[in-house]
Design a protein around this motif. Structure first.
Motif, short mmCIF file in Angstrom:
data_model
loop_
_atom_site.label_atom_id
_atom_site.label_comp_id
_atom_site.label_asym_id
_atom_site.label_seq_id
_atom_site.Cartn_x
_atom_site.Cartn_y
_atom_site.Cartn_z
N VAL A 1 0.85 -1.19 0.00
CA VAL A 1 0.00 0.00 0.00
C VAL A 1 0.89 1.24 0.00
CG1 VAL A 1 -1.80 1.30 1.19
CG2 VAL A 1 -1.83 -1.20 1.26
N LEU A 2 0.65 2.12 -0.98
CA LEU A 2 1.40 3.37 -1.11
C LEU A 2 0.47 4.54 -0.83
CD1 LEU A 2 3.32 2.58 -4.42
CD2 LEU A 2 4.09 2.17 -2.09
N LEU A 3 1.00 5.55 -0.19
CA LEU A 3 0.24 6.76 0.12
C LEU A 3 0.86 7.95 -0.59
CD1 LEU A 3 -1.98 8.19 1.81
CD2 LEU A 3 -0.28 8.44 3.63
N VAL A 4 0.05 8.67 -1.37
CA VAL A 4 0.52 9.87 -2.07
C VAL A 4 -0.05 11.10 -1.35
CG1 VAL A 4 0.51 11.14 -4.25
CG2 VAL A 4 0.58 8.64 -4.26
N GLY A 5 0.82 12.04 -1.03
CA GLY A 5 0.36 13.25 -0.35
C GLY A 5 1.27 14.42 -0.64
N ARG A 6 0.88 15.59 -0.12
CA ARG A 6 1.67 16.81 -0.30
C ARG A 6 2.59 17.01 0.91
NH1 ARG A 6 -1.02 20.69 -3.88
NH2 ARG A 6 -2.96 19.78 -4.66
N LEU A 7 3.75 17.57 0.66
CA LEU A 7 4.65 17.95 1.74
C LEU A 7 4.07 19.16 2.46
CD1 LEU A 7 7.44 16.93 2.75
CD2 LEU A 7 8.47 18.78 1.44
#
Length: 231
Positions: A196-202
């Motif tokens: 499971v990968l999580l994509v988000g903003r810094l």
């Protein structure tokens, strides 16, 4: 009633896990990539598809690879005005990227066309974006037994053809929860996935996107990957 069959562990051969992208996406298994709307999940997966279509090296993985065929299904973005322009911007080899025609009938995870398309195209990766749109109209995404039944059958297809199944998903609005409890629907989505990968903003720079390895059942967690993406 099904006939009882006993399997002896002694008779089961030991096999090695093969990787589309080590240690982030295994072949023959389910992988989930999720994040909040607008945080770059689709952009990330299209950049990945572009690299795979060319056979180039992936971030944090120096493996030499051949171009592969990919099936990409989207229920949210237009193919001609959004998806293809993004693929072209990523220098994708578009002849390697296929789409199952949904103009006459919407696709679901248990649709026989999924397996047929993998066989016909020889695709080594299939992407469903977003996964909630492809779970099937009669499946309650909040019921563990229904979700498990669908995902187990999809996982069987992945294993049978050595194909990486990548499910792109939205997060819910429970900001205070742990990331693995924020996927829409049952926690069994994440439980069934091997990665499971999580994509988000810094937080300090919203133009920087981060891909974090949230769950890894088959290898050590991969390093976080950062990329710049202007508004």
């Amino acid at each position: 009633m099904a006939e009882l069959k006993i399997i002896t562990m002694e008779d089961i051969p030991v096999t090695e896990v093969k990787w589309l992208w080590y240690p982030y996406i295994p072949y023959g298994k389910l992988t989930i990539i999720h994040g909040d709307p607008g945080d770059g999940k689709t952009m990330m997966i299209l950049q990945l598809a572009a690299i795979l279509s060319r056979g180039d090296k992936l971030p944090c993985d120096d493996t030499e690879r051949e171009p592969i065929k990919i099936i990409y299904q989207t229920a949210e973005d237009g193919l001609s005005d959004t998806i293809k322009p993004r693929l072209l911007a990523g220098n994708a080899e578009c002849s390697q990227i296929k789409v199952i025609d949904e103009s006459e009938a919407a696709l679901s995870m248990l649709d026989s066309r999924v397996e047929q398309a993998i066989i016909e195209t020889g695709a080594k990766a299939i992407i469903l974006d977003p996964m909630q749109a492809y779970i099937g109209a009669k499946t309650d995404i909040n019921k563990a037994n229904e979700v498990r039944s669908v995902l187990s059958q999809l996982g069987r297809i992945a294993e049978d053809y050595g194909c990486a199944v990548i499910l792109v998903g939205h997060l819910n609005k429970s900001r205070g929860s742990k990331a693995n409890y924020r996927g829409l629907g049952s926690i069994d989505f994440e439980a069934a996935a091997r990665s499971v990968l999580l994509v988000g903003r810094l937080k300090d720079d919203e133009n920087i996107r981060v891909v974090a390895h949230e769950k890894s059942s088959l290898a050590p967690n991969g390093k976080p990957i950062c990329s710049s993406q202007e508004k």
